[in-house]
Scaffold this active site. Structure first.
Site, PDB file in Angstrom:
ATOM      1  N   GLY A 261     -35.962  37.396  -2.635  1.00 38.19           N
ATOM      2  CA  GLY A 261     -35.285  36.322  -1.430  1.00 38.19           C
ATOM      3  C   GLY A 261     -36.499  36.180  -0.493  1.00 38.19           C
ATOM      4  N   GLU A 295     -38.053  42.177  -6.397  1.00 37.89           N
ATOM      5  CA  GLU A 295     -38.032  41.141  -7.432  1.00 37.89           C
ATOM      6  C   GLU A 295     -38.157  39.767  -6.811  1.00 37.89           C
ATOM      7  OE1 GLU A 295     -34.342  42.759  -9.226  1.00 37.89           O
ATOM      8  OE2 GLU A 295     -33.157  41.323  -8.094  1.00 37.89           O
ATOM      9  N   PRO A 296     -39.267  39.498  -6.271  1.00 36.73           N
ATOM     10  CA  PRO A 296     -39.317  37.936  -5.518  1.00 36.73           C
ATOM     11  C   PRO A 296     -40.017  37.108  -6.600  1.00 36.73           C
ATOM     12  CG  PRO A 296     -41.206  39.101  -5.322  1.00 36.73           C
ATOM     13  CD  PRO A 296     -40.525  40.152  -5.999  1.00 36.73           C
ATOM     14  N   GLY A 297     -39.176  35.615  -6.460  1.00 38.72           N
ATOM     15  CA  GLY A 297     -39.327  34.673  -7.308  1.00 38.72           C
ATOM     16  C   GLY A 297     -40.381  33.427  -6.451  1.00 38.72           C
ATOM     17  N   ARG A 298     -39.363  32.875  -5.748  1.00 36.43           N
ATOM     18  CA  ARG A 298     -40.125  31.892  -4.838  1.00 36.43           C
ATOM     19  C   ARG A 298     -41.337  32.149  -4.297  1.00 36.43           C
ATOM     20  NH1 ARG A 298     -36.543  28.101  -2.409  1.00 36.43           N
ATOM     21  NH2 ARG A 298     -35.002  29.671  -2.626  1.00 36.43           N
ATOM     22  N   ARG A 332     -33.953  20.108  -5.743  1.00 35.03           N
ATOM     23  CA  ARG A 332     -33.799  20.906  -4.392  1.00 35.03           C
ATOM     24  C   ARG A 332     -33.429  19.804  -3.272  1.00 35.03           C
ATOM     25  NH1 ARG A 332     -36.460  23.785  -2.080  1.00 35.03           N
ATOM     26  NH2 ARG A 332     -35.071  25.517  -1.831  1.00 35.03           N
ATOM     27  N   CYS A 364     -29.758   6.090 -10.099  1.00 34.32           N
ATOM     28  CA  CYS A 364     -28.707   5.291  -9.369  1.00 34.32           C
ATOM     29  C   CYS A 364     -27.785   6.434  -8.709  1.00 34.32           C
ATOM     30  CB  CYS A 364     -27.994   4.599 -10.272  1.00 34.32           C
ATOM     31  SG  CYS A 364     -28.886   3.503 -11.524  1.00 34.32           S
ATOM     32  N   GLU A 365     -28.218   7.203  -7.899  1.00 36.97           N
ATOM     33  CA  GLU A 365     -27.426   8.178  -7.001  1.00 36.97           C
ATOM     34  C   GLU A 365     -28.108   7.972  -5.700  1.00 36.97           C
ATOM     35  OE1 GLU A 365     -25.430  11.162  -8.433  1.00 36.97           O
ATOM     36  OE2 GLU A 365     -25.936  11.024 -10.580  1.00 36.97           O
ATOM     37  N   TYR A 393     -37.964  27.132  -8.658  1.00 36.67           N
ATOM     38  CA  TYR A 393     -36.716  26.226  -8.794  1.00 36.67           C
ATOM     39  C   TYR A 393     -36.942  24.859  -8.939  1.00 36.67           C
ATOM     40  CZ  TYR A 393     -35.472  30.930  -7.262  1.00 36.67           C
ATOM     41  OH  TYR A 393     -35.286  32.091  -7.364  1.00 36.67           O
TER      42      TYR A 393
HETATM   43  N1  LLP Z   1     -33.219  38.632  -7.865  1.00 38.35           N
HETATM   44  C1  LLP Z   1     -32.088  38.354  -8.070  1.00 38.35           C
HETATM   45  C2  LLP Z   1     -30.683  39.029  -8.251  1.00 38.35           C
HETATM   46  C3  LLP Z   1     -31.535  37.048  -7.820  1.00 38.35           C
HETATM   47  O1  LLP Z   1     -30.514  36.238  -8.183  1.00 38.35           O
HETATM   48  C4  LLP Z   1     -32.594  36.083  -7.317  1.00 38.35           C
HETATM   49  C5  LLP Z   1     -32.701  34.601  -7.103  1.00 38.35           C
HETATM   50  C6  LLP Z   1     -33.834  36.373  -7.218  1.00 38.35           C
HETATM   51  C7  LLP Z   1     -34.057  37.982  -7.530  1.00 38.35           C
HETATM   52  C8  LLP Z   1     -35.145  35.892  -6.728  1.00 38.35           C
HETATM   53  O2  LLP Z   1     -34.785  35.288  -5.310  1.00 38.35           O
HETATM   54  P1  LLP Z   1     -36.119  34.631  -4.678  1.00 38.35           P
HETATM   55  O3  LLP Z   1     -37.085  35.699  -4.283  1.00 38.35           O
HETATM   56  O4  LLP Z   1     -36.465  33.257  -5.483  1.00 38.35           O
HETATM   57  O5  LLP Z   1     -35.564  34.088  -3.351  1.00 38.35           O
HETATM   58  N2  LLP Z   1     -32.322  27.491  -6.696  1.00 38.35           N
HETATM   59  C9  LLP Z   1     -32.224  27.819  -5.325  1.00 38.35           C
HETATM   60  C10 LLP Z   1     -32.847  29.514  -5.334  1.00 38.35           C
HETATM   61  C11 LLP Z   1     -31.786  30.229  -6.208  1.00 38.35           C
HETATM   62  C12 LLP Z   1     -31.891  31.691  -6.128  1.00 38.35           C
HETATM   63  C13 LLP Z   1     -31.140  32.467  -7.023  1.00 38.35           C
HETATM   64  N3  LLP Z   1     -31.553  33.966  -7.043  1.00 38.35           N
HETATM   65  C14 LLP Z   1     -33.436  27.067  -4.585  1.00 38.35           C
HETATM   66  O6  LLP Z   1     -33.935  26.162  -5.161  1.00 38.35           O
HETATM   67  O7  LLP Z   1     -33.561  27.355  -3.504  1.00 38.35           O
END
Ligand code: LLP
Length: 440
Positions: A261, A295-298, A332, A364-365, A393
């Site tokens: 997050g 567990e970061p992604g973004r 997004r 076309c949206e 994402y």
């Molecule tokens: N762990 C769990 C259990 C999650 O559900 C998520 C993201 C993460 C980790 C990673 O979160 P992050 O560090 O990336 O914020 N599609 C949306 C974001 C959806 C996130 C879903 N869960 C966007 O484009 O903003």
């Protein structure tokens, strides 16, 4: 809602400010916009547009920064595969020493294929199927984050039948507001995620009595694009309190998964600092002898990815700049009103008088819009732009809507680059479609 910026605002940073805030990007007179050491025009020339470009060096540097912030804590990074699941991206993180947080059997197999060791994989998600649980147990992954009593029973049953012992953490819902966009908040009681906080202690005790499962810890994830430590501090305090209760009840709790997050700066808001997150973890769990996880992604991949596009034409007295990327590529803005920086690739297009334009795709949206009333220098037909911070994402949420093939992807590392996915041509798009014989 504060943290996902609207499509436009009076505080839009200009092109120079967008580049200055991103150390992996620079603008040069001859080369134009450069990612790490590669002029992006060279990639657009070679592959055409739209095209995704990922910076491996940028991803690696961000992982290192996060790991450095966590140093001194017994903490491990599990990259959230959902943010960008390309095998090359997973491989960058695997080689950097990160594990993986997966939410499906497909992500689990991708992580394994990219070289992530099974015992560095955590499986999260509210609806794991029997087949997925079987796969996870067969692979011998590190941990399954359990989101409900029903799932706990399922795992116990499947593991017992397979003669396996599943190490599980209970994902609790701490009921805190992460202050983020409604569509990506997960830690409130009304969200579908996790086990209600008040039920967690009893379920943990129950888990300890079940065959085939061993409760080892607590997990939480309160939302995405979080730009303040306050919700983390609140959630971690609740988790620490729960762990103390469990231990007082005689349970063994050795792991705490702090979720992902961590937010990034898309517009002019500063991104979150890993050091501040580490500080919140230290404050809540520092003295508890726990093995910690994030567990970061973004945060790891967002800034490292760009979507390059060409201007097809302008219309409405140059009010609308129609580009060849669309909402099917990067959803997004359409889905979350997300703000993404837009920067011309050529130095000559990046200067001069600006006017307020809408940057739109050809679909076309009405929601096929990347920016509204954005102050940009003149962008004539044929000029090219980079849409910034599209590494998370982005490609993973693409579709082929309007029979638009998936764009190619290039990976840059320092001054080298190569194609890591070719453009999907139309034959590939329909390759698996059949027309039934019974049609008259
Ligand atoms: N762990 C769990 C259990 C999650 O559900 C998520 C993201 C993460 C980790 C990673 O979160 P992050 O560090 O990336 O914020 N599609 C949306 C974001 C959806 C996130 C879903 N869960 C966007 O484009 O903003």
């Amino acid at each position: 809602m504060a943290s996902l910026a609207p499509l436009s605002s009076a505080t839009d940073p200009d092109v120079a400010a967008l580049i200055a805030a991103r150390p992996h990007l620079s603008m040069h007179a001859f080369d134009g916009l450069v990612l790490e050491g590669v002029p992006l025009a060279a990639i657009a020339d070679a592959l055409g547009t739209p095209v995704w470009v990922y910076g491996a060096g940028t991803m690696r540097a961000r992982l290192k920064e996060l790991q450095a912030a966590l140093a001194g804590l017994d903490a491990h990074v599990h990259y959230a595969v959902k943010a960008n699941d390309h095998l090359a991206v997973l491989s960058v993180f695997a080689r950097g020493g990160a594990g993986a947080d997966v939410v499906s059997g497909g992500e689990l197999l991708r992580a394994r294929k990219a070289g992530v060791a099974a015992d560095h994989i955590v499986f999260s998600g509210v609806g794991k199927t029997e087949a997925e649980i079987r796969l996870a147990l067969g692979e011998g992954i590190f941990q399954i984050n359990v989101e409900s009593a029903a799932e706990l029973a399922m795992i116990s049953q499947i593991a017992t039948a397979m003669g396996r012992m599943a190490q599980v953490a209970l994902r609790v819902n701490p009921d805190v507001d992460a202050g983020t966009h409604a569509k990506i908040t997960t830690g409130k009681a009304e969200n579908k995620f996790g086990i209600p906080y008040d039920d967690a202690a009893a379920l943990y005790a129950h888990a300890a009595t079940l065959p085939g499962v061993q409760p080892v810890g607590i997990a939480l994830h309160i939302g995405s694009q979080i730009l303040s430590t306050a919700p983390y501090r609140a959630a971690f305090a609740r988790a620490a309190e729960l762990i103390r209760t469990l231990r007082a009840n005689g349970q063994t709790v050795s792991r705490m998964d702090c979720g992902g997050g961590i937010g990034i700066g898309y517009q002019d808001e500063p991104g979150a600092s890993p050091a501040a997150l580490a500080g919140a973890m230290r404050a809540a769990f520092g003295e508890m002898g726990l093995q910690l996880m994030v567990e970061p992604g973004r945060w790891l991949v967002g800034p490292a990815g760009l979507l390059l596009a060409s201007v097809i034409l302008t219309k409405g007295d140059e009010r609308f700049v129609v580009i060849d990327a669309a909402m099917n590529d990067l959803v997004r803005p359409a889905m979350y009103e997300a703000w993404h920086g837009i920067v011309p690739l050529a130095a000559g297009n990046a200067v001069g008088a600006t006017s307020l334009v809408d940057v739109v795709g050809p679909i076309c949206e009405s929601s096929d819009t990347f920016a509204t009333s954005r102050a940009l220098p003149r962008l004539p037909a044929g000029s090219r732009v980079a849409i910034l911070d599209a590494g998370a994402y982005g490609a993973v949420m693409s579709s082929t809507y309007n029979a638009r093939g998936l764009p190619p992807i290039a990976m840059v590392d320092g001054d080298r680059w190569s194609v890591i996915r070719p453009r999907q041509d139309v034959e590939a798009m329909w390759a698996n479609e059949t027309i039934p014989d019974f049609l008259p």
